[in-house]
Scaffold this active site. Structure first.
Site, short mmCIF file in Angstrom:
data_model
loop_
_atom_site.label_atom_id
_atom_site.label_comp_id
_atom_site.label_asym_id
_atom_site.label_seq_id
_atom_site.Cartn_x
_atom_site.Cartn_y
_atom_site.Cartn_z
CB ALA A 54 45.30 33.96 36.51
CB VAL A 111 41.02 33.51 43.03
CG1 VAL A 111 40.40 33.89 44.36
CG2 VAL A 111 41.58 34.73 42.33
CG MET A 156 40.64 34.96 38.56
SD MET A 156 40.69 36.39 39.64
CE MET A 156 39.28 37.34 39.19
N PRO A 157 40.56 31.60 36.99
CG PRO A 157 41.89 29.77 36.48
CD PRO A 157 41.85 31.24 36.44
CD GLU A 158 36.40 33.10 43.22
OE1 GLU A 158 36.08 33.28 44.40
OE2 GLU A 158 36.11 33.89 42.31
#
Length: 64
Positions: A38, A40, A1-3
């Site tokens: 995915a 954020v 999950m890239p943030e």
């Protein structure tokens, strides 16, 4: 999950923030290949009196 964390000076409209997160999400989806769900994104808004550039507070700079 890239943030992704984006720091901004306060004062942007809700529509501007919506457009920004939409475009950033699209770029992450395109370049990393993850589904939009995915991604954020956190928008961190700072008052102009708490950030400076070149030794001058943003609150002391003339409007652009």
């Amino acid at each position: 999950m890239p943030e992704i964390v984006v720091y901004l000076i306060e004062g942007r409209s809700l529509d501007e923030k919506r457009a920004l997160v939409k475009d950033v999400t699209a770029a992450v989806v395109k370049n990393i290949g993850v589904p939009p769900e995915a991604v954020v994104i956190s928008l961190v808004e700072q008052p102009k009196a708490t950030k400076s550039k070149g030794g001058v507070l943003f609150s002391d700079m003339p409007p652009r």
